[in-house]
Design an enzyme around this catalytic site. Sequence first.
Site, PDB file in Angstrom:
ATOM      1  N   CYS B 108      -8.052 -22.103  -6.305  1.00 39.33           N
ATOM      2  CA  CYS B 108      -6.827 -22.413  -6.760  1.00 39.33           C
ATOM      3  C   CYS B 108      -5.881 -22.187  -5.820  1.00 39.33           C
ATOM      4  O   CYS B 108      -5.702 -22.950  -4.881  1.00 39.33           O
ATOM      5  CB  CYS B 108      -6.783 -21.585  -8.203  1.00 39.33           C
ATOM      6  N   HIS B 217     -11.954 -22.693 -11.525  1.00 44.48           N
ATOM      7  CA  HIS B 217     -12.149 -21.510 -11.350  1.00 44.48           C
ATOM      8  C   HIS B 217     -13.470 -21.039 -11.731  1.00 44.48           C
ATOM      9  O   HIS B 217     -14.095 -20.827 -12.833  1.00 44.48           O
ATOM     10  CB  HIS B 217     -11.055 -20.433 -12.256  1.00 44.48           C
ATOM     11  N   GLU B 219     -15.215 -18.532 -10.859  1.00 47.68           N
ATOM     12  CA  GLU B 219     -15.572 -17.226 -10.972  1.00 47.68           C
ATOM     13  C   GLU B 219     -15.149 -16.764 -12.552  1.00 47.68           C
ATOM     14  O   GLU B 219     -15.503 -15.742 -12.895  1.00 47.68           O
ATOM     15  CB  GLU B 219     -14.570 -16.364 -10.009  1.00 47.68           C
TER      16      GLU B 219
END
Lengths: 769, 260
Positions: B108, B217, B219
């Site tokens: 991002c 994302h 994560e």
Amino acid sequence: MTTETTKKFNIDTVEHAAKTPDTELPWAELGLKQNEFDEIVKVLGRRPTGAELAMYSVMWSEHCSYKSSKNHLRQFGEKVTEEMKKDMLVGIGENAGVTNLGDGWAVTFKIESHNSPSFVEPYQGAATGIGGIVRDIISMGARPVAVMDPLRFGAIDHPDTARVMHGAVAGIGGYGNCLGLPNIGGEMVFDSVYQGNPLVNALAVGVMRHEDIRLANASGKGNKVVLFGARTGGDGIGGASVLASESFDDTKPSKRPAVQVGDPFAEKVLIECCLELFKGSLVEGIQDLGAAGISCATSELASNGDGGMQVELTSVLLRDPTLTPGEILMSESQERMMAVVTPENIAAFEAVMDKWAVEYSWLGEVTDTGRLIITWEGDVIVDVDPRTVAHDGPVYDRPFARPEWQDSVQANTFTGSVEDAGRPSAPSELAAAVTELVASPNMCSKAWITNQYDRYVGGNTAMAFPDDSGVVRVDEETGLGVALATDANGRYTYLEPYQGAQLALAEAYRNVATSGAVPMAVSDCLNFGSPEDPDVMWQLAEAIRGLSDACMELGIPVTGGNVSLYNQTGTTPIHPSPVVAVLGKLDDVARRTPSGWREDGQAIYLLGTTAAELDGSEWSNLRGHLGGLPPKVDLAAERALGEILINASRDGMVDGAHDLSEGGLAAALVESSLRYGVGARIALEELMERDGVDLFTALFSESQARAIVSVPRSEEVRFKDMCTARGFAHLRIGVVDAAGGKLEINGVDELSLDALREAHEATLPKYFG
Amino acid sequence: MTSIPLIGEAVAVAAEPRLAGAKIGVVTFPGTLDDRDAARAVRLAGATAVPLWHADSELGDVDAVIIPGGFSYGDYLRAGAISRFAPLMSKIIDAANSEAKLPVLGICNGFQILTESHLLPGSMIKNDHLKFICRDQTLRVENANTAWTVDYTDGQEIIVPLKNQDGQYIADEKTLDALEAEGRVVFRYVGFNPNGSRRDIAGISNAAGNVVGLMPHPEHAVEAGFGPEAGLSGSAGEPRDTDGLGFFTSVLTKIVGGDK
């Protein structure tokens, strides 16, 4: 007068004020009443200086002093049992209350309003609403971990609603997303009563270790007072510009924004910087700057500590060098904090500021004189007892009386009314009614809003919209977490304020319990019209009485909140809207229950009983009717239901749970099916027989203390035994059907999930793009 | 019938003792938001996360670097434009371009910083619909041969959260053609292009494949119960809320496998 700055002002010193008792002051323009001004003169023994007048006027405003509601709010502190005190570490009165979570963890949360700024300038109003509540949470020593935002706008098809909606949602997203705080839920209501006065409330929750709790007080003579964060500018200065006598220079900007402008990046840096200060135990006391800015921070810090403070106002870092002392004291510039630091910690404090590139300035020090002394280039311009500013403001016993119209409103029930003509009964009519309900402005999917908010950041969001409550993990080792829900029903409260406020609490309590969390604490945002209107004052008094009684019965304390008055368009007040937030605790968020079912073949149970309660309901609202009495409140039943939901979750007896509230069983069945795209087969004949209601009433009544749950087959006996042992009404109304892709209700034409989803999700995009 | 796992249940971590010694740096800039999440993902993959500060002048002894998401410097200028000049960034740029080819992942805002640093081509502009968007996004792995994707297979579809305001990937036609020809389009959006990115591009790599950047994302899809809700929808099939873990195990495979 040697410096350039001082040349610009006629400094109204205390000495000067004492010599010129007859100087005319613009107290009325600053919102003070004659009796209030007289009181200030009496307290000081002389006329106030311009700077003192600025401080008193903002601190004695309704917003800061709670002068109309204080006498009633006392009940939240008085109606408290030992059970309620058990886990309360910090109660009402501080920036936010703190509740013990166990294992050395504590949680703090609070809800506040930012209504009128959000109407004037929706983006900045809503953004700074988030900013302000987050700073309250930081001030307690906590790391903020999530936000929520209950929103109430005007009619969905009114042209101005789009302006407010777009701005407020973008503002909440723009600010909250940039802070790295997941937005885990909220509310959205459209009603023309909020057309000229939308309600934009904001909730923040933070967590900390017990030893990290910080309070707003300035203790220790000789400790230094520091202001840090953003510079002070001319934004958010209410009426301070009328202090024209202060300035004889017309070069300064004449038009200043009444609404504060937010800088989320500055706030994010401020959060990290404050947490580093707390970690190093570098501050003795800390206070955020919100309403009334430096006036509030200095007077509150001083009066909560050793009682004295000396501040040099020219040390304040300014964005606009032309600000007068009064304006500096009143400015509501965002992203600022004030702290008290011991002389030994000054170097370490400055190192943290430098690391995060945060500006700061040392303003003065704590004294033991009991006076708040503010100087301008050494000349004393404020010399007051800080308590008189912060705590001893006026308190009013405003007259209130039950409105004359209340009886006729309550007599006008929905059943049999003109609007009730043609009540659906045929299978096709009922199917159309269910679809119409879930596509209606208040019941439709809120995804258009929540998809503009980051719900993932932090990695601890266990549940968020569209579940009944948001759940955030606190401790990664143990899974300890908190659940939060906010609720209000302005229509119920309009029909019967005492009961309406209790219903808001009951719903939030129920929403938290459906997630499996044990409700622990309450924060409330009381949005009402003008307290000078005896009708409104009665609504407020009744709502507070109802809420405080209900908190005692449910055994959970109010730990903080805010009152927002004068919410009206012209002389027409909004529906009384007490927004109630309930916080609950989950020992392990792994055990949380989502608001929908997934497993084929699981049994669906309806808990609680259904009466013909359609007054104030979403269905009657859809038909344009508002009258009668809201659903009956039964707090003992709410508590019993909560215990069942919590135990069932803890012991793995339910996989899904959804509370029944607005829109009744119909809404809950559709939402539970759409949650994971898994349908169900439902039969309500036994319910209709048991409770003596027809199918329409079974689906659309908003009777309280009800929920639906999905129970794995292996757990059914145990679950039923638990309900029976507790004497709580429970009825198997159907089964989860994963294959069908539809919601089948006996007596209602088949509802395909695809069609329901389309109807549910199309509404907001249709109006707002 | 599959049983639904409790959220927060321990995620299976590869039983590779050498992994714990692998150190992956996670950079924090002022305004970084997902640094703790990236560090958690590294831990869940079995390695050690090393916090790095933007103002540090040395990279230290790390085996790979993650530049996480957020709004560094508020994105008030072009996203990533200021962070790119952080002292640590010049070290990262050098290490990424060195012979050792330090693996670097930009997520991002991290992706935006990598394009501003010219480690990756192209740029990101405001989403075509002009709103922030948060959704569970399906991606197709187009190249499972980079430092951050070897644990996936070519063509594999994964679900990871996406959340951004300025996520529309753009580049000139020549660059886009070259990226495709060289197999440097690593991820594409499937089913729905959430921000108007050219050719549905969600993530790209440098020529060597050690530097990867993407808007979604991963994560946020590493721990059961905290990942994409979309991965839980319907009752058929296994839950899919940890699809992002492969990024973090991939780089470990690379590191301990000696491909570094």
